[in-house]
Scaffold this active site. Structure first.
Site, mmCIF file in Angstrom:
data_model
loop_
_atom_site.group_PDB
_atom_site.id
_atom_site.type_symbol
_atom_site.label_atom_id
_atom_site.label_comp_id
_atom_site.label_asym_id
_atom_site.label_seq_id
_atom_site.Cartn_x
_atom_site.Cartn_y
_atom_site.Cartn_z
ATOM 1 N N ARG A 47 0.819 -1.207 0.000
ATOM 2 C CA ARG A 47 0.000 0.000 0.000
ATOM 3 C C ARG A 47 0.851 1.253 0.000
ATOM 4 O O ARG A 47 0.329 2.367 -0.033
ATOM 5 C CB ARG A 47 -0.886 0.006 1.244
ATOM 6 C CG ARG A 47 -2.381 -0.091 0.908
ATOM 7 C CD ARG A 47 -3.092 -0.370 2.199
ATOM 8 N NE ARG A 47 -4.470 -0.070 2.242
ATOM 9 C CZ ARG A 47 -5.417 -1.023 2.333
ATOM 10 N NH1 ARG A 47 -5.112 -2.280 2.266
ATOM 11 N NH2 ARG A 47 -6.672 -0.667 2.485
ATOM 12 N N ARG A 55 -9.959 6.953 4.746
ATOM 13 C CA ARG A 55 -9.295 5.877 3.993
ATOM 14 C C ARG A 55 -9.066 6.293 2.539
ATOM 15 O O ARG A 55 -8.054 5.943 1.938
ATOM 16 C CB ARG A 55 -10.136 4.594 4.069
ATOM 17 C CG ARG A 55 -10.035 3.940 5.449
ATOM 18 C CD ARG A 55 -11.167 2.979 5.700
ATOM 19 N NE ARG A 55 -11.111 1.814 4.857
ATOM 20 C CZ ARG A 55 -12.182 1.081 4.531
ATOM 21 N NH1 ARG A 55 -13.376 1.422 4.967
ATOM 22 N NH2 ARG A 55 -12.044 0.029 3.772
#
Ligand code: AMP
Length: 225
Positions: free
Chosen positions: A88, A171
């Protein structure tokens, strides 16, 4: 074949990884699932990760990298796997590449699920998970046969804490700031493919199958190599 799935939360990466696991025998390694299991079991990793996850922030790189590299090392078949939610950050991607090159098991494809903000918000807000087996549902797009009950194991469904409106926003911000640059990282390596995450799951799966067929006929990307 080793594959990385990229895209914002709610792009449908997990749904496709489950289908690919069922139909093509890939091992599905989801960082989010592994972390949630650790939180549920109150392990050391779980204790360290919980607060970050609840706020929608990334768990620190060192924790996640060690956890995922150990998971890959310990998996029965290290050859064919899908990484869902990992890497990520570019830092995680570089560490992963280093380790996999030592094992002579490089990533073959990175698939970017290009998805509109509207789709992502609708999907995340309506998402429900099974409290026992982790199966994924959506109250509108993929409802269970009986409301609130898992079709597969009969346990109750719940909404993830981080699927609340406030945390979804966080997020998506984290994705824009830290994860999106991975698209360039894999593009530069020449292994990036793209599908539209806005389509329904069956269509996305057809596109993914085509990509896999094309890559399977390419020597660099033979399944099982
Ligand atoms: P996901 O199920 O992929 O949406 O992940 C849920 C949460 O787990 C994320 O919001 C992060 O807090 C954490 N997480 C999952 N994957 C990673 C990762 N590769 N690096 C850091 N944190 C992660």
């Amino acid at each position: 074949m080793r594959m990385v799935l990229l895209g914002p939360p709610g792009a449908g990466k997990g749904t496709q990884a489950v289908i690919l696991q069922e139909k093509k025998g890939f091992l599905h390694l989801s960082t989010g699932d592994i972390l949630r299991e650790n939180v549920k079991n109150n392990t050391d990793i779980g204790k360290k990760a919980k607060a970050f996850m609840e706020k929608g922030e990334l768990v620190p790189d060192d924790i996640v990298i060690e956890m995922m590299l150990n998971t890959i090392e310990n998996s029965r078949d290290k050859k064919d796997f899908i990484l869902d939610g990992f890497p990520r950050t570019v830092y995680q991607a570089k560490k992963l590449d280093n380790e996999l090159s030592k094992l002579k098991l490089p990533i073959d494809i990175a698939v970017y699920f290009k998805t509109s903000l509207k789709t992502v918000i609708l999907r995340l807000a309506g998402r429900r998970l099974c409290s026992k087996c982790g199966a994924n549902y959506h109250i509108v797009n993929m409802p269970p046969k009986k409301q609130g009950v898992c079709d597969k194991c009969g346990a109750g469904l719940y909404q993830r804490k981080d699927d609340s409106e406030e945390t979804i926003k966080k997020r998506l911000e984290v994705y824009d700031n830290q994860t999106k640059e991975l698209i360039d990282y894999y593009n530069t390596q020449g292994i990036l493919k793209e599908v539209s995450g806005d389509m329904e799951a069956g269509k996305v799966y057809s596109e993914l199958s085509e990509i896999l067929n094309t890559c399977g006929s390419d020597d660099r990307h033979k399944v099982g190599k």
